[in-house]
Design an enzyme around this catalytic site. Structure first.
Site, PDB file in Angstrom:
ATOM      1  N   SER A 143       2.496   6.280  -3.951  1.00  0.00           N
ATOM      2  CA  SER A 143       3.633   5.738  -4.707  1.00  0.00           C
ATOM      3  C   SER A 143       3.927   6.656  -5.883  1.00  0.00           C
ATOM      4  O   SER A 143       3.087   7.492  -6.256  1.00  0.00           O
ATOM      5  CB  SER A 143       3.243   4.345  -5.223  1.00  0.00           C
ATOM      6  OG  SER A 143       4.125   3.884  -6.219  1.00  0.00           O
ATOM      7  N   TYR A 156      -1.212  -2.698  -8.927  1.00  0.00           N
ATOM      8  CA  TYR A 156      -0.528  -1.790  -7.998  1.00  0.00           C
ATOM      9  C   TYR A 156      -0.746  -0.341  -8.438  1.00  0.00           C
ATOM     10  O   TYR A 156      -1.077   0.537  -7.637  1.00  0.00           O
ATOM     11  CB  TYR A 156       0.964  -2.128  -7.960  1.00  0.00           C
ATOM     12  CG  TYR A 156       1.761  -1.377  -6.915  1.00  0.00           C
ATOM     13  CD1 TYR A 156       1.739  -1.773  -5.583  1.00  0.00           C
ATOM     14  CD2 TYR A 156       2.547  -0.271  -7.259  1.00  0.00           C
ATOM     15  CE1 TYR A 156       2.466  -1.096  -4.611  1.00  0.00           C
ATOM     16  CE2 TYR A 156       3.274   0.412  -6.304  1.00  0.00           C
ATOM     17  CZ  TYR A 156       3.246  -0.001  -4.983  1.00  0.00           C
ATOM     18  OH  TYR A 156       3.968   0.679  -4.026  1.00  0.00           O
TER      19      TYR A 156
HETATM   20  P1  NAD Z   1       7.346  -4.220   2.703  1.00  0.00           P
HETATM   21  O1  NAD Z   1       6.998  -5.301   1.753  1.00  0.00           O
HETATM   22  O2  NAD Z   1       8.611  -4.314   3.477  1.00  0.00           O
HETATM   23  O3  NAD Z   1       6.152  -3.971   3.725  1.00  0.00           O
HETATM   24  C1  NAD Z   1       4.812  -4.240   3.418  1.00  0.00           C
HETATM   25  C2  NAD Z   1       4.014  -4.206   4.707  1.00  0.00           C
HETATM   26  O4  NAD Z   1       2.641  -4.471   4.436  1.00  0.00           O
HETATM   27  C3  NAD Z   1       4.470  -5.254   5.708  1.00  0.00           C
HETATM   28  O5  NAD Z   1       4.530  -4.663   6.965  1.00  0.00           O
HETATM   29  C4  NAD Z   1       3.351  -6.294   5.677  1.00  0.00           C
HETATM   30  O6  NAD Z   1       3.157  -6.928   6.928  1.00  0.00           O
HETATM   31  C5  NAD Z   1       2.155  -5.444   5.315  1.00  0.00           C
HETATM   32  N1  NAD Z   1       1.139  -6.233   4.640  1.00  0.00           N
HETATM   33  C6  NAD Z   1       1.144  -6.670   3.364  1.00  0.00           C
HETATM   34  N2  NAD Z   1       0.050  -7.415   3.123  1.00  0.00           N
HETATM   35  C7  NAD Z   1      -0.670  -7.446   4.272  1.00  0.00           C
HETATM   36  C8  NAD Z   1      -1.886  -8.051   4.664  1.00  0.00           C
HETATM   37  N3  NAD Z   1      -2.600  -8.818   3.827  1.00  0.00           N
HETATM   38  N4  NAD Z   1      -2.307  -7.883   5.930  1.00  0.00           N
HETATM   39  C9  NAD Z   1      -1.599  -7.131   6.802  1.00  0.00           C
HETATM   40  N5  NAD Z   1      -0.435  -6.522   6.490  1.00  0.00           N
HETATM   41  C10 NAD Z   1       0.020  -6.691   5.237  1.00  0.00           C
HETATM   42  O7  NAD Z   1       7.377  -2.929   1.801  1.00  0.00           O
HETATM   43  P2  NAD Z   1       7.471  -1.378   2.132  1.00  0.00           P
HETATM   44  O8  NAD Z   1       8.285  -0.791   1.048  1.00  0.00           O
HETATM   45  O9  NAD Z   1       7.827  -1.106   3.532  1.00  0.00           O
HETATM   46  O10 NAD Z   1       5.958  -0.980   1.835  1.00  0.00           O
HETATM   47  C11 NAD Z   1       5.189  -0.154   2.659  1.00  0.00           C
HETATM   48  C12 NAD Z   1       4.237   0.658   1.809  1.00  0.00           C
HETATM   49  O11 NAD Z   1       4.994   1.568   1.017  1.00  0.00           O
HETATM   50  C13 NAD Z   1       3.401  -0.152   0.829  1.00  0.00           C
HETATM   51  O12 NAD Z   1       2.102   0.378   0.755  1.00  0.00           O
HETATM   52  C14 NAD Z   1       4.125   0.057  -0.483  1.00  0.00           C
HETATM   53  O13 NAD Z   1       3.294  -0.101  -1.591  1.00  0.00           O
HETATM   54  C15 NAD Z   1       4.575   1.493  -0.310  1.00  0.00           C
HETATM   55  N6  NAD Z   1       5.639   1.951  -1.178  1.00  0.00           N
HETATM   56  C16 NAD Z   1       6.872   1.376  -1.154  1.00  0.00           C
HETATM   57  C17 NAD Z   1       7.859   1.866  -1.987  1.00  0.00           C
HETATM   58  C18 NAD Z   1       9.240   1.297  -2.031  1.00  0.00           C
HETATM   59  O14 NAD Z   1      10.009   1.678  -2.892  1.00  0.00           O
HETATM   60  N7  NAD Z   1       9.618   0.416  -1.126  1.00  0.00           N
HETATM   61  C19 NAD Z   1       7.588   2.924  -2.855  1.00  0.00           C
HETATM   62  C20 NAD Z   1       6.327   3.476  -2.864  1.00  0.00           C
HETATM   63  C21 NAD Z   1       5.362   2.990  -2.023  1.00  0.00           C
END
Ligand code: NAD
Length: 251
Positions: A143, A156
């Protein structure tokens, strides 16, 4: 030929958090590049399977806040597709609360999913890669808060800073087995994870104003970096966290 080095034909990947958002985009990228994917999410990855076809994408549901499912995930990939070549640690959660009031529950939950399970799933994948003797690729989703402090998200930030750090640790120890351990640090992407931010007009405007590319990222924006780090095109890239952020970190 150079484009052949980016092919994932014949490769088998596990992608956590495959039901939506960035994990769905990465699964799509891998299947388009020729891989078979086992998705793992909290809720069934039915939409992703509809998109990619049952022969290319299978899924299981598991709660990654505990380590209970770790060996089953690796075992299912091997049972369904015969081996494992790539692990993407994408599942992650965020809890927003002022640091002064931040709860132990929100600390533990985020650290468990984003960091503890990520490490032990990587360890289980590395053991499988070593048993197979043909190397492997581990990609974790870091991130901007692997580099910066953020606001109201202490667990986080702790977890994502740890992802960047242990990516280097794992890489240092496992490169000798032909295992590449790297991470991708997405910028601000339009997914569920950032819904609260995008709905806050002031925060949303402040974020957009700082992104040189002038827009939020999308899951498709990660596809190139994910395929690169999963393919033999990155065989000499070790322990690196690659920002895909529309220029955010450069400001
Ligand atoms: P999202 O909330 O759409 O997806 C999160 C995913 O994690 C989902 O598929 C969910 O099923 C899974 N998950 C969460 N808790 C879980 C658990 N206890 N057991 C099994 N699966 C679980 O968000 P996203 O943006 O697609 O996030 C994906 C990754 O990217 C994450 O690690 C997030 O921190 C990271 N990220 C996102 C952004 C952003 O701007 N969206 C930026 C940097 C990093």
């Amino acid at each position: 030929m150079i484009l052949d080095m980016f092919s994932l034909a014949g490769k088998v990947a596990v992608v956590t958090g495959s039901d939506t958002g960035l994990g769905q985009g990465i699964s799509k990228a891998f299947v388009e590049a020729g891989a078979k994917v086992l998705g793992v999410s909290r809720s069934p990855s039915t939409k992703t399977q509809e998109l990619l076809g049952e022969e290319n994408f299978k899924y299981i549901t598991a709660d990654l806040s505990s380590l209970d499912a770790v060996s089953d995930i690796i075992g299912t990939a091997v049972k369904e597709f015969g081996k494992l070549d790539i692990l993407v640690n994408n599942a992650g959660i965020i809890k927003r609360e002022d640091s002064i009031d931040f709860s132990v529950e929100n600390w533990d939950l985020v650290m468990n999913v984003n960091c503890r399970t990520l490490f032990f799933l990587s360890q289980a994948a590395a053991k499988q890669f070593i048993r197979q003797g043909s190397g492997g690729k581990i990609i974790s989703i870091a991130s901007m808060l692997s580099y910066q402090g953020g606001i109201r998200v202490p667990s986080y930030t702790a977890s994502k800073s740890a992802v960047k750090g242990i990516t280097m640790t794992m890489s240092n120890e496992w490169a000798k087995y032909g295992i590449n351990v790297n991470a991708i640090a997405p910028g601000y992407m339009a997914t569920n994870n950032t819904q609260a931010l995008r709905e806050d007009a002031d925060r949303s405007a402040a974020i957009l104003e700082r992104i040189p590319a002038g827009r939020w990222g999308t899951p498709d924006d990660l596809m190139g970096a994910a395929v690169f780090l999963a393919s033999s095109a990155s065989d000499y890239v070790n322990g690196y966290t690659l920002a895909v952020d529309g220029g955010w970190l450069g400001r």
